[in-house]
Structure formats: structure tokens, C-alpha cells
Design a protein around this motif. Sequence first.
Motif, short mmCIF file in Angstrom:
data_model
loop_
_atom_site.label_atom_id
_atom_site.label_comp_id
_atom_site.label_asym_id
_atom_site.label_seq_id
_atom_site.Cartn_x
_atom_site.Cartn_y
_atom_site.Cartn_z
N THR A 99 -2.47 -4.26 -3.45
CA THR A 99 -2.36 -4.68 -2.05
C THR A 99 -3.12 -5.97 -1.81
O THR A 99 -2.58 -6.94 -1.25
CB THR A 99 -2.88 -3.58 -1.12
N TRP A 103 0.82 -1.20 0.00
CA TRP A 103 0.00 0.00 0.00
C TRP A 103 0.86 1.26 0.00
O TRP A 103 0.59 2.21 -0.74
CB TRP A 103 -0.93 0.01 1.20
N ARG A 151 -0.11 2.65 -3.37
CA ARG A 151 -1.38 3.33 -3.08
C ARG A 151 -2.52 2.73 -3.93
O ARG A 151 -3.43 3.43 -4.34
CB ARG A 151 -1.28 4.84 -3.36
#
Length: 296
Positions: free
Chosen positions: A81, A72, A76
Motif C-alpha cells: 500500500t 490495502w 492487506r
Amino acid sequence: MDWLYRFPNLDNATLTNLKKAIDETFRNFTRAYGDAIEGFFNPLQYFLIQAERFMTGTPWPVILLLIAAIAWFSSRSIKITIGSVITLFIIGYLGMWEDTMKTISMIFVCTVIAILVGIPTGILMAKSNRLQSVISPVLDIMQTMPSFVYLIPVVMLLGIGRVPGLIAVVIYAIPPIIRLTNLGIRQVDRDVLEAADAFGSSPWQKLKNVQLPLALPTIMAGINQTIMMALAMVVIASMIGVQGLGQPVLKAISNQYFTLGIFNGMAIVGIAIIFDRISQAYGARLQKHLEITHGQ
């Protein structure tokens, strides 16, 4: 006319004596300095053992949370993730968790060493055309030499074990990070460098505050390629005692265990995809951030 079809070469006796002399010299070198060389690499062995103990001794939910946090922070991206966590969960569910953790710890240590050696070497190459002309042919040889060949000198010097395998993997995987560090620094805009000189920046300040930040996306691409090449070497390094997913694959090849080889091979592919997606996403984020900063 026979000489046209028979390439001139050394006679067998001369060639045999030459090979014997080289082999004897290398054996004498290993006998004289083998223990000292092993002692030099003891810190490296300690680092690898501690990394492996952490990965294998930490509860699996903690490892999954740690991987999710890294994914993450780097990307992002919810998709990357969740994909990373699901991939590792499936690998563990199929009974390959411990070998996977050993492989990840090996790749982590190899990558750290490659960064510590490769980035300074790439910086020195970018600063000196003469040094670049010397190191570039060496990198060419390293990248074209068959991977099995790397095992010969390290095994003769250090025997069978983790550290010889680690050294072979690092040597095999380090050229991309050196090349791309050199390339990234050389591609920094000359106008930016002239502006830094105009503000009175020292060579160290210019490198730290201008060249390295602007070259970071390219350097990250080099790290990505280094990780991929290290993973590609895992199976071959298992032949000299490197533990992890490579050993079951080697066992499967030797004993024709089809499912064992396929499962562990797919686990290596899964790890490679995780590392690739995370490092590429982080490099893209850096690139985007630098473009916004530079535009402002």
C-alpha cells in the motif's frame, strides 16, 4: 540445377494482382461499413472518455487515497500500500501525473473489456473440447503476431484515435485471460464436481458456486498477465493517437530526448509494478482463503 537454389513462387504480375485485389476488397469494405463499425464502438468511446475524465478531473489526494484503499483491500499489506502511494507520488512530482492518469484509465477500460469478453470465452472453451481446438490456434496466432500488425486493420477501419488504439490493446492483451480461465476451470478437482452433482446442482449452479470460485486464483493470474501485456502495448498504441505515457516516450525516440524517454518509461514500469503486486497479492489471498475453506 538452379531450381534447387531458387524457391518456386508466383510470378510478380500474378502476386501483384492478388495483392491489389485483396487491398481493393478491404478498401471497399471499409467504405461500405466503416461508419456502421464506428457507430458500434461509440459506447466504448464514451466509457473510455468518462474513465479518463474521472482520473484526470479528480483531485490527486483523492486518487492516492483511492489507490491506497484498493491496494490495502487487495493485498492487506502495508508495504504494498505504501509502496503504491509513494510510486504514484513520485511520478506526479516529476510532472507526469496527467499522462499517468490517462494511461491508468486506458488500462482499466482495456482490462474491463478483456474480462467481459475473455472469461466467458474461457468458460465456453472449458465446456467444449471442440471449441478449444478451434480457439487455441487463434490465440497462438494472436500471441505470436508482432504487436505493430494489430494497428493496421483497426486504423484502416476506424482511423487514428483512442478507440482504434483501445481495440488494438485489447486484442493484443486478451489471450492470457482466455487461456487461464479455460485452464482454471479444467483443473477443478473431479471429486468436487461429482459431489456437486450428487447434491443435485444444475450446470449453472455448479459453474457459479464450484468451478469459478475454485478457478479464481488462476483467473486472477490471467488478469495480471492481461494488464502487463496491455501496459506493454501502450507505447506502440501511442502511434495511432492513444494518449498517456506512451506519447512522450514516442516523442523522446523521435527527437532523442533522453531524459523524457527515461522518466516516462520508468513511470510505465512503476505502474506495471503497482498493478502486478496488487493483482498477485489478491490472487494469493484468494488461494489461501480457498485452501482454508477446502480444508475445513
